[in-house]
Design a protein around this motif. Structure first.
Motif, short mmCIF file in Angstrom:
data_model
loop_
_atom_site.label_atom_id
_atom_site.label_comp_id
_atom_site.label_asym_id
_atom_site.label_seq_id
_atom_site.Cartn_x
_atom_site.Cartn_y
_atom_site.Cartn_z
N ARG A 226 7.09 14.54 -4.48
CA ARG A 226 8.31 13.81 -4.84
C ARG A 226 8.96 14.43 -6.08
O ARG A 226 10.13 14.78 -6.08
N HIS A 227 8.20 14.56 -7.17
CA HIS A 227 8.77 15.10 -8.40
C HIS A 227 8.78 16.62 -8.40
O HIS A 227 9.66 17.24 -8.99
N ASN A 228 7.79 17.23 -7.80
CA ASN A 228 7.69 18.67 -7.58
C ASN A 228 7.72 19.49 -8.87
O ASN A 228 8.25 20.60 -8.89
N HIS A 229 7.17 18.94 -9.91
CA HIS A 229 6.89 19.73 -11.11
C HIS A 229 5.77 19.02 -11.87
O HIS A 229 5.56 17.81 -11.71
N PRO A 230 5.00 19.76 -12.68
CA PRO A 230 3.87 19.15 -13.38
C PRO A 230 4.30 17.98 -14.26
O PRO A 230 5.31 18.07 -14.97
N ARG A 231 3.55 16.91 -14.19
CA ARG A 231 3.85 15.71 -14.97
C ARG A 231 2.70 15.41 -15.92
O ARG A 231 1.57 15.85 -15.74
N ILE A 232 3.01 14.60 -16.93
CA ILE A 232 2.05 14.21 -17.95
C ILE A 232 1.64 12.75 -17.75
O ILE A 232 2.49 11.91 -17.46
N GLY A 233 0.35 12.47 -17.92
CA GLY A 233 -0.09 11.08 -18.03
C GLY A 233 -0.41 10.36 -16.74
O GLY A 233 -0.28 9.14 -16.66
N ARG A 234 -0.86 11.09 -15.73
CA ARG A 234 -1.31 10.39 -14.51
C ARG A 234 -2.62 9.66 -14.79
O ARG A 234 -3.53 10.21 -15.40
N VAL A 235 -2.70 8.43 -14.30
CA VAL A 235 -3.95 7.66 -14.38
C VAL A 235 -4.28 7.20 -12.97
O VAL A 235 -3.64 6.29 -12.44
N VAL A 236 -5.26 7.84 -12.37
CA VAL A 236 -5.58 7.56 -10.98
C VAL A 236 -6.32 6.24 -10.85
O VAL A 236 -7.19 5.90 -11.66
N ILE A 237 -5.96 5.47 -9.84
CA ILE A 237 -6.67 4.25 -9.48
C ILE A 237 -7.58 4.50 -8.29
O ILE A 237 -8.75 4.11 -8.30
N ALA A 238 -7.05 5.16 -7.25
CA ALA A 238 -7.85 5.32 -6.03
C ALA A 238 -7.41 6.56 -5.27
O ALA A 238 -6.27 7.02 -5.38
N ARG A 239 -8.35 7.08 -4.48
CA ARG A 239 -8.10 8.22 -3.60
C ARG A 239 -8.61 7.86 -2.21
O ARG A 239 -9.60 7.15 -2.06
N GLY A 240 -7.92 8.41 -1.19
CA GLY A 240 -8.35 8.15 0.18
C GLY A 240 -7.63 9.06 1.15
O GLY A 240 -6.95 10.01 0.76
N ARG A 241 -7.77 8.74 2.45
CA ARG A 241 -7.14 9.57 3.47
C ARG A 241 -5.62 9.39 3.47
O ARG A 241 -4.87 10.32 3.69
N ASP A 242 -5.19 8.15 3.27
CA ASP A 242 -3.76 7.85 3.18
C ASP A 242 -3.61 6.48 2.55
O ASP A 242 -4.59 5.92 2.04
N ALA A 243 -2.40 5.93 2.57
CA ALA A 243 -2.14 4.67 1.87
C ALA A 243 -2.95 3.50 2.41
O ALA A 243 -3.20 2.54 1.68
N ALA A 244 -3.39 3.58 3.66
CA ALA A 244 -4.18 2.49 4.22
C ALA A 244 -5.52 2.34 3.50
O ALA A 244 -6.07 1.24 3.42
N ASP A 245 -6.05 3.44 2.97
CA ASP A 245 -7.34 3.41 2.29
C ASP A 245 -7.23 2.90 0.86
O ASP A 245 -8.25 2.52 0.27
N VAL A 246 -6.04 2.93 0.27
CA VAL A 246 -5.92 2.65 -1.16
C VAL A 246 -4.87 1.57 -1.44
O VAL A 246 -4.23 1.58 -2.49
N ALA A 247 -4.70 0.62 -0.52
CA ALA A 247 -3.72 -0.44 -0.72
C ALA A 247 -4.03 -1.22 -1.99
O ALA A 247 -5.18 -1.61 -2.23
N ILE A 248 -3.02 -1.46 -2.81
CA ILE A 248 -3.20 -2.22 -4.05
C ILE A 248 -3.73 -3.62 -3.76
O ILE A 248 -4.56 -4.15 -4.49
N SER A 249 -3.27 -4.23 -2.67
CA SER A 249 -3.78 -5.55 -2.28
C SER A 249 -3.79 -5.64 -0.76
O SER A 249 -2.89 -5.16 -0.09
N THR A 250 -4.84 -6.28 -0.25
CA THR A 250 -4.95 -6.56 1.18
C THR A 250 -5.28 -8.04 1.33
O THR A 250 -6.31 -8.50 0.82
N ALA A 251 -4.40 -8.78 1.97
CA ALA A 251 -4.59 -10.22 2.14
C ALA A 251 -4.96 -10.51 3.59
O ALA A 251 -4.27 -10.05 4.51
#
Length: 287
Positions: A226-251
């Motif tokens: 999306r941004h396509n250039h190096p950014r500062i200050g990433r803080v990772v929460i989760a990693r997975g195969r795609d968004a289904a693996d790392v949903a912020i909330s699942t109800a």
């Protein structure tokens, strides 16, 4: 550099709703925390943590009828350096890849590799070098998809994003991940905090961000189509195969989102360190 991050989220539930949250900073970054980091909920309910198959911290709870408030705010230390660039990192032959990387070559719910394989090989197959290939994919995705929060759709696959040419950060990541996998480069989806540090501030409300990591040169490197250039200050929460693996909330029931606020910003020397929010004490058990 210090970064203040956190969130203030609320759901309205019409019955007791079991939920799984993925809001805890990834274990790889927990050693960088400078303040308390804990999910706090009101009204008070029991929370139980466990680690999923990808090593992410998940939190289970049962939200009662009515509104449930979920909050956190913390300070974390960061190097202050932009994403690493390694133009000489080579693509690893398939038979040399570590076993745990192989799952990130497979198609998944939102990364429908079977629909994009021909495109990937015809567009990127002649490019040599792992880094050059992944960067070419990022350049392609960055120019192909138009970003806009109004384009968000929770069920859009990578191939649909390619056809529609619109999306949000998750759509950029899904398409780039899928194209990498199609040409035998392991790629995994990431979600976390990314503030406007070192770049002009974005007037749009803050949100969690999505990017991806590619396995080249014998390790995982961060890329952001999306941004396509190096950014500062990433803080990772989760990693997975795609968004289904790392949903912020699942109800597992009806839960209406009624408030959603995310903060991520650099802490200046004159800024005060946040105190523990005045909320109900948590009840938390590590599984």
């Amino acid at each position: 550099m210090r970064i203040r991050a956190g969130y203030d989220i609320a759901f309205n539930c019409f019955q007791d709703v079991p939920m799984v949250l993925m809001l805890t900073v990834h274990p790889s970054r927990q050693g960088d925390l400078l303040t308390d980091h804990a999910i706090r909920v009101s009204p008070n309910v029991a929370l139980r943590d466990y680690k999923d198959g990808f090593g992410n911290v998940c939190t289970r709870l049962v939200a009662p009828v009515g509104q449930i408030n979920i909050r956190n705010e913390f300070i974390i230390e960061d190097s202050g350096l932009p994403d690493e660039v390694a133009p000489h990192a080579e693509q690893i032959p398939l038979d040399w890849l570590p076993d745990e990387a192989l799952v990130y070559l497979l198609g998944s719910r939102y990364c429908d590799t079977q629909r994009l394989t021909d495109l990937a090989w015809s567009t990127f197959g002649r490019i040599s070098g792992g880094w050059r290939r992944v960067q070419a994919i990022c350049d392609y995705v960055h120019g192909h998809i138009k970003f806009g929060y109004q384009f968000a759709r929770s069920d859009r696959t990578a191939s649909e994003g390619h056809e529609e040419r619109i999306g949000v950060c998750r759509d950029f990541a899904h398409l780039a991940v899928t194209l990498c996998r199609c040409i035998n480069i392991p790629a995994r989806y990431c979600t976390g905090y990314l503030g406007d540090i070192g770049v002009p501030p974005d007037p749009a409300p803050m949100d969690f961000s999505a990017w991806f990591e590619a396995y080249i040169g014998g390790r995982w490197y961060t890329f952001d189509a999306r941004h396509n250039h190096p950014r500062i200050g990433r803080v990772v929460i989760a990693r997975g195969r795609d968004a289904a693996d790392v949903a912020i909330s699942t109800a597992f029931g009806q839960a209406e989102l009624v408030r959603f606020k995310v903060i991520t910003n650099e802490v200046r020397d004159c800024d005060a360190i946040p105190t523990r929010p005045a909320m109900a004490r948590e009840q938390r058990v590590l599984a």
